[in-house]
Every structure is written in structure tokens, then in C-alpha cells.
Design a protein around this motif. Structure first.
Motif, PDB file in Angstrom:
ATOM      1  N   LEU A 339       0.843  -1.184   0.000  1.00  0.00           N
ATOM      2  CA  LEU A 339       0.000   0.000   0.000  1.00  0.00           C
ATOM      3  C   LEU A 339       0.881   1.238   0.000  1.00  0.00           C
ATOM      4  O   LEU A 339       1.529   1.538   0.993  1.00  0.00           O
ATOM      5  CB  LEU A 339      -0.912   0.009   1.226  1.00  0.00           C
ATOM      6  N   VAL A 340       0.914   1.921  -1.123  1.00  0.00           N
ATOM      7  CA  VAL A 340       1.699   3.149  -1.246  1.00  0.00           C
ATOM      8  C   VAL A 340       0.712   4.273  -1.512  1.00  0.00           C
ATOM      9  O   VAL A 340       0.253   4.469  -2.630  1.00  0.00           O
ATOM     10  CB  VAL A 340       2.739   3.041  -2.377  1.00  0.00           C
ATOM     11  N   CYS A 341       0.390   5.002  -0.458  1.00  0.00           N
ATOM     12  CA  CYS A 341      -0.699   5.974  -0.540  1.00  0.00           C
ATOM     13  C   CYS A 341      -0.235   7.405  -0.323  1.00  0.00           C
ATOM     14  O   CYS A 341      -1.026   8.275   0.018  1.00  0.00           O
ATOM     15  CB  CYS A 341      -1.788   5.629   0.485  1.00  0.00           C
ATOM     16  N   GLY A 342       1.030   7.694  -0.485  1.00  0.00           N
ATOM     17  CA  GLY A 342       1.529   9.044  -0.289  1.00  0.00           C
ATOM     18  C   GLY A 342       1.936   9.284   1.148  1.00  0.00           C
ATOM     19  O   GLY A 342       1.565   8.558   2.068  1.00  0.00           O
ATOM     20  N   GLY A 343       2.743  10.327   1.388  1.00  0.00           N
ATOM     21  CA  GLY A 343       3.204  10.628   2.737  1.00  0.00           C
ATOM     22  C   GLY A 343       4.353   9.732   3.147  1.00  0.00           C
ATOM     23  O   GLY A 343       4.968   9.045   2.341  1.00  0.00           O
ATOM     24  N   LYS A 344       4.662   9.742   4.456  1.00  0.00           N
ATOM     25  CA  LYS A 344       5.783   8.954   4.943  1.00  0.00           C
ATOM     26  C   LYS A 344       5.451   7.461   4.918  1.00  0.00           C
ATOM     27  O   LYS A 344       4.316   7.061   5.079  1.00  0.00           O
ATOM     28  CB  LYS A 344       6.133   9.381   6.369  1.00  0.00           C
ATOM     29  N   THR A 345       6.486   6.694   4.730  1.00  0.00           N
ATOM     30  CA  THR A 345       6.329   5.251   4.625  1.00  0.00           C
ATOM     31  C   THR A 345       6.603   4.585   5.963  1.00  0.00           C
ATOM     32  O   THR A 345       7.580   4.893   6.640  1.00  0.00           O
ATOM     33  CB  THR A 345       7.294   4.669   3.578  1.00  0.00           C
ATOM     34  N   SER A 346       5.721   3.696   6.363  1.00  0.00           N
ATOM     35  CA  SER A 346       5.948   2.844   7.515  1.00  0.00           C
ATOM     36  C   SER A 346       5.666   1.429   7.062  1.00  0.00           C
ATOM     37  O   SER A 346       4.558   1.119   6.644  1.00  0.00           O
ATOM     38  CB  SER A 346       5.033   3.237   8.666  1.00  0.00           C
ATOM     39  N   SER A 347       6.673   0.598   7.098  1.00  0.00           N
ATOM     40  CA  SER A 347       6.559  -0.734   6.535  1.00  0.00           C
ATOM     41  C   SER A 347       6.214  -0.586   5.053  1.00  0.00           C
ATOM     42  O   SER A 347       6.894   0.147   4.345  1.00  0.00           O
ATOM     43  CB  SER A 347       5.510  -1.566   7.292  1.00  0.00           C
ATOM     44  N   THR A 348       5.138  -1.192   4.593  1.00  0.00           N
ATOM     45  CA  THR A 348       4.744  -1.043   3.190  1.00  0.00           C
ATOM     46  C   THR A 348       3.499  -0.175   3.036  1.00  0.00           C
ATOM     47  O   THR A 348       2.862  -0.191   2.009  1.00  0.00           O
ATOM     48  CB  THR A 348       4.491  -2.419   2.554  1.00  0.00           C
ATOM     49  N   CYS A 349       3.122   0.554   4.089  1.00  0.00           N
ATOM     50  CA  CYS A 349       1.950   1.433   4.028  1.00  0.00           C
ATOM     51  C   CYS A 349       2.397   2.884   4.124  1.00  0.00           C
ATOM     52  O   CYS A 349       3.373   3.192   4.805  1.00  0.00           O
ATOM     53  CB  CYS A 349       0.985   1.145   5.175  1.00  0.00           C
ATOM     54  N   ARG A 350       1.659   3.759   3.470  1.00  0.00           N
ATOM     55  CA  ARG A 350       1.938   5.186   3.585  1.00  0.00           C
ATOM     56  C   ARG A 350       0.635   5.938   3.810  1.00  0.00           C
ATOM     57  O   ARG A 350      -0.202   6.006   2.925  1.00  0.00           O
ATOM     58  CB  ARG A 350       2.619   5.726   2.327  1.00  0.00           C
ATOM     59  N   ASN A 351       0.482   6.457   4.999  1.00  0.00           N
ATOM     60  CA  ASN A 351      -0.702   7.240   5.332  1.00  0.00           C
ATOM     61  C   ASN A 351      -1.983   6.488   5.000  1.00  0.00           C
ATOM     62  O   ASN A 351      -2.955   7.051   4.523  1.00  0.00           O
ATOM     63  CB  ASN A 351      -0.657   8.590   4.602  1.00  0.00           C
ATOM     64  N   ALA A 352      -1.969   5.208   5.218  1.00  0.00           N
ATOM     65  CA  ALA A 352      -3.118   4.359   4.892  1.00  0.00           C
ATOM     66  C   ALA A 352      -3.946   4.121   6.143  1.00  0.00           C
ATOM     67  O   ALA A 352      -3.448   3.675   7.169  1.00  0.00           O
ATOM     68  CB  ALA A 352      -2.633   3.032   4.329  1.00  0.00           C
ATOM     69  N   HIS A 353      -5.247   4.417   6.072  1.00  0.00           N
ATOM     70  CA  HIS A 353      -6.150   4.288   7.206  1.00  0.00           C
ATOM     71  C   HIS A 353      -7.081   3.105   6.973  1.00  0.00           C
ATOM     72  O   HIS A 353      -7.596   2.915   5.885  1.00  0.00           O
ATOM     73  CB  HIS A 353      -6.987   5.560   7.377  1.00  0.00           C
ATOM     74  N   GLY A 354      -7.304   2.321   8.023  1.00  0.00           N
ATOM     75  CA  GLY A 354      -8.228   1.200   7.874  1.00  0.00           C
ATOM     76  C   GLY A 354      -8.004   0.163   8.944  1.00  0.00           C
ATOM     77  O   GLY A 354      -7.315   0.395   9.941  1.00  0.00           O
ATOM     78  N   THR A 355      -8.610  -1.000   8.760  1.00  0.00           N
ATOM     79  CA  THR A 355      -8.458  -2.094   9.702  1.00  0.00           C
ATOM     80  C   THR A 355      -8.130  -3.365   8.941  1.00  0.00           C
ATOM     81  O   THR A 355      -8.517  -3.536   7.783  1.00  0.00           O
ATOM     82  CB  THR A 355      -9.752  -2.312  10.516  1.00  0.00           C
ATOM     83  N   ALA A 356      -7.396  -4.249   9.586  1.00  0.00           N
ATOM     84  CA  ALA A 356      -7.072  -5.553   9.000  1.00  0.00           C
ATOM     85  C   ALA A 356      -7.346  -6.622  10.048  1.00  0.00           C
ATOM     86  O   ALA A 356      -6.941  -6.500  11.202  1.00  0.00           O
ATOM     87  CB  ALA A 356      -5.613  -5.584   8.559  1.00  0.00           C
ATOM     88  N   ARG A 357      -8.029  -7.686   9.651  1.00  0.00           N
ATOM     89  CA  ARG A 357      -8.363  -8.769  10.570  1.00  0.00           C
ATOM     90  C   ARG A 357      -8.006 -10.105   9.925  1.00  0.00           C
ATOM     91  O   ARG A 357      -8.261 -10.324   8.733  1.00  0.00           O
ATOM     92  CB  ARG A 357      -9.858  -8.748  10.908  1.00  0.00           C
TER      93      ARG A 357
END
Length: 368
Positions: A339-357
Motif C-alpha cells: 500500500l503506497v498511498c503518499g506521505g511517509k512510509t511505515s513498513s509497506t503502508c503510507r498514510n493508509a487508514h483502515g483495519t485488517a483482521r
């Protein structure tokens, strides 16, 4: 390395007869291209015969059926089936239509185009189809390569039971159409054929692609700007680049896509599975997108959102209300969710909001 993973992931981001039967009124009249001069020998140019048969049926009243008979190979250099028509048009494609090689190509963006024809039905009866002779084009990577089939401003369109292969570029382009069902379509081009998308959809609404098998060198289905209420159901994709929303925002323009539902689809050895891609510099949105009950077999990027597609600048295309649900299968890479969504990168996500179960691998970088 291949890894197994399952998860639920939800995001919220800011042959008729050879005759011509002229039955007037509500009955069906048949227009067989052979009787309009088509030879069907695979060498002669049958384009004019097809055009004449179409024109005769289009201007008639009632219902008209263009018949392309079985057991023949029709070579056509370029066809434009144009409306509006007085008759309700059908095409029975029982034979094979083949394109000329590159050296014999006539100028134009499309090989076969259908424009301004409402209520059209094309039925290949499971045997009829098109071959674009794309191998004569693919080595010329810098050439402009024509698309194979182009539907423009065709409302209430039905296309079924067709075999489509070896397009120079994308196989089926759907533009400015409202209400189309495409089913039992078999598309086949080699995995290394450049830009051979299966379906390209743009500025269209209420489009359903179902019960189809797509093998190509690019996206199996690409949902482009201006599209709304697009559904893909029971589609097998592979090889290819998966099912993509975008690219959106190319050349800095504003583009929007919403209400896309991909259900019960299978990806086999594709470079991507469920993908959303936006171009830096553009604007608009991609929202209300659902990938549901997806089977994966050795897919390189099973889930990918790439808002830095092609470049590395920020994008103004907003991605929101995206749902991934019921994925199962195998990943061909260690990064199954990217998930590359702009902003700073943490792990493989960038400014990504949501939930994972219940995800394998776990996604610790999502923001609440």
C-alpha cells in the motif's frame, strides 16, 4: 518465495441460411456477408462487403441480423459499424475475422469500431472470433499500435461467446457506453505482448464483464477515468497484470472512478492481483471499490495500491472506501500486501487508514 495467506481487509481513505430474408416489421431480416461479395478465403479484403451488408441492415426497419457464416476466414483491413440504425441490430459471428499484417495496415486507431449503435447484440456462438495478427506489431515497441475492438456510445450492448486473440494493443475498448454485458469472452495473447489489455473501460457506466477468461500481456481489465458502476464477476485472469483501477490522473488531468465491484475472480500467475494505480500530478478520486472472494495462484502483488505509479511525486487523486474481502491463495513474493498511498512510509503502508483482521501476513502499519 511463495507464501500462503488469507485475509479480510477493509480500507477507508480520504448458421442462418445463405439468403437475405427481407422480412419487414418486427420480424428478423438476415444479411449474409457472402451475398454482399465477401469471399471468406482469408486473403481477399472483405471490408467493403461487410460495410455494405451492415449499411443495408442498419437502414432497414424491425430487426436486422448481420451473418458472418461458419467455416470461413474473413480478412478485413478496417471496419466501422456506425449508427444510429433504424433497425435493432444483431451480429452472428460464426466464422473467423482476421486482421492484415502490419505492412498492410490502413491508418486509424482501431481495427473494428462500433459507434452510436444502441441495443446491439454480438454473439459468437462459442466458435466465432477475431485474430488481430498482433505478432507483426509487437516487436515495434515505439510504434503506435491500434486497438482491436472499439465500442463508442453504444448503450444496451450485449457481447457474448467470442474468442478474441493477438491484438496489436488492447483487445476491447469500451468508451462512453451505458449498460453493457460482456459474457463468455475468451481473450488470448502471449504474456510478453506489450499493452495488450483485455478490456479497457473509460467514461462508461453499468458495465458487466462475467464468466470470461483473459490471458494477456497487460491488465486483464483496466477501469479508467469517468467510469462508474463497473462489475467483473467470475473472470479468470492470467497471465497478465491483474484487474486495475487506473491509471488515474495522467498528464495532470482530473479523473474519477467509483462503484467498482470485482467478485469471485481468479488470478493465475499474474504480476498483480487487485490493483489501484494513480499518476502523480493528477487529481480526482477512486472510491467505493470492492474486491471480494478472490482466488490467487502464485501472484506477485496480490493487493497493491500505488499512488506513485510511474513517478515519485505526490498525487492529488484520493483513494477512499476500498474493501478487500475473502482473498485466499498464494503470493509469489514476500510482500503480499503493498500500500503506497503518499506521505511517509511505515513498513509497506503510507498514510493508509483502515483495519485488517485475520491476515497473513499481518499489516501493522495501518492507521486507525
Amino acid at each position: 518465495m511463495q507464501g500462503f495467506f488469507t485475509y479480510i481487509l477493509i480500507f477507508s481513505f480520504v448458421s442462418p441460411c445463405q439468403c437475405i430474408r427481407l422480412n419487414f416489421g418486427t420480424e428478423n431480416a438476415f444479411y449474409n456477408v457472402i451475398l454482399f461479395g465477401a469471399r471468406g478465403d482469408g486473403r481477399s479484403d472483405d471490408s467493403q462487403a461487410f460495410a455494405n451488408a451492415w449499411h443495408s441492415g442498419c437502414k432497414a426497419g424491425g430487426m436486422s441480423t448481420l451473418v458472418i457464416p461458419a467455416g470461413r476466414l474473413f480478412m478485413v483491413t478496417k471496419i466501422n459499424f456506425t449508427g444510429p440504425c433504424k433497425a435493432k441490430m444483431n451480429i452472428q459471428l460464426q466464422g473467423q475475422i482476421v486482421a492484415p499484417p502490419k505492412v498492410a495496415w490502413k491508418a486509424g486507431n482501431y481495427w473494428i469500431s462500433v459507434e452510436y449503435v444502441n441495443g446491439l447484440t454480438i454473439d459468437g456462438n462459442g466458435k466465432g472470433g477475431f485474430d488481430g495478427d498482433g505478432s507483426t506489431w509487437w516487436e515495434c515497441r515505439n510504434c503506435y499500435r491500434p486497438r482491436m475492438l472499439f465500442f463508442h456510445a453504444c448503450n444496451g450492448l450485449t457481447v457474448r461467446n467470442l474468442r478474441i486473440s493477438n491484438s496489436p494493443a488492447s483487445h476491447v475498448a469500451i468508451n462512453m457506453c451505458n449498460g453493457a454485458t460482456l459474457s463468455h469472452i475468451f481473450i488470448h495473447s502471449p504474456s510478453n505482448s506489450p499493452n495488450t489489455d483485455g478490456f479497457d473501460i473509460s467514461y462508461s457506466s453499468n458495465i458487466l464483464i462475467q464468466d470470461s477468461n483473459i490471458k494477456s500481456g497487460d491488465d486483464c481489465i483496466a477501469v479508467n477515468g469517468g467510469s462508474i458502476f463497473i462489475n467483473a464477476t467470475r473472470v479468470i485472469c492470467g497471465p497478465g497484470h491483474g484487474i486495475s483501477v487506473g491509471s488515474l490522473g495522467r498528464n495532470g488531468v482530473r479523473e474519477t472512478v467509483s462503484n467498482v465491484h470485482v467478485l469471485n475472480c481468479t488470478f493465475i500467475r499474474t504480476s498483480n492481483g487487485a490493483r489501484i494505480k494513480t499518476i502523480p500530478g493528477g487529481s480526482g478520486y477512486a472510491k467505493q471499490i470492492t474486491f471480494d472472494q478472490i482466488i490467487l495462484e502464485n501472484v506477485m502483488n496480490p493487493i497493491i495500491i500505488d499512488q506513485e505509479y510511474s513517478l515519485t511525486r505526490a498525487t492529488n487523486v484520493q483513494v477512499s472506501f476500498v474493501t478487500y474481502r475473502g482473498f485466499r491463495g498464494t503470493s509469489a513474493s514476500d510482500v503480499a500486501i503493498n500500500l503506497v498511498c503518499g506521505g511517509k512510509t511505515s513498513s509497506t503502508c503510507r498514510n493508509a487508514h483502515g483495519t485488517a483482521r485475520n491476515t497473513i501476513p499481518y499489516v501493522p502499519c495501518l492507521l486507525k
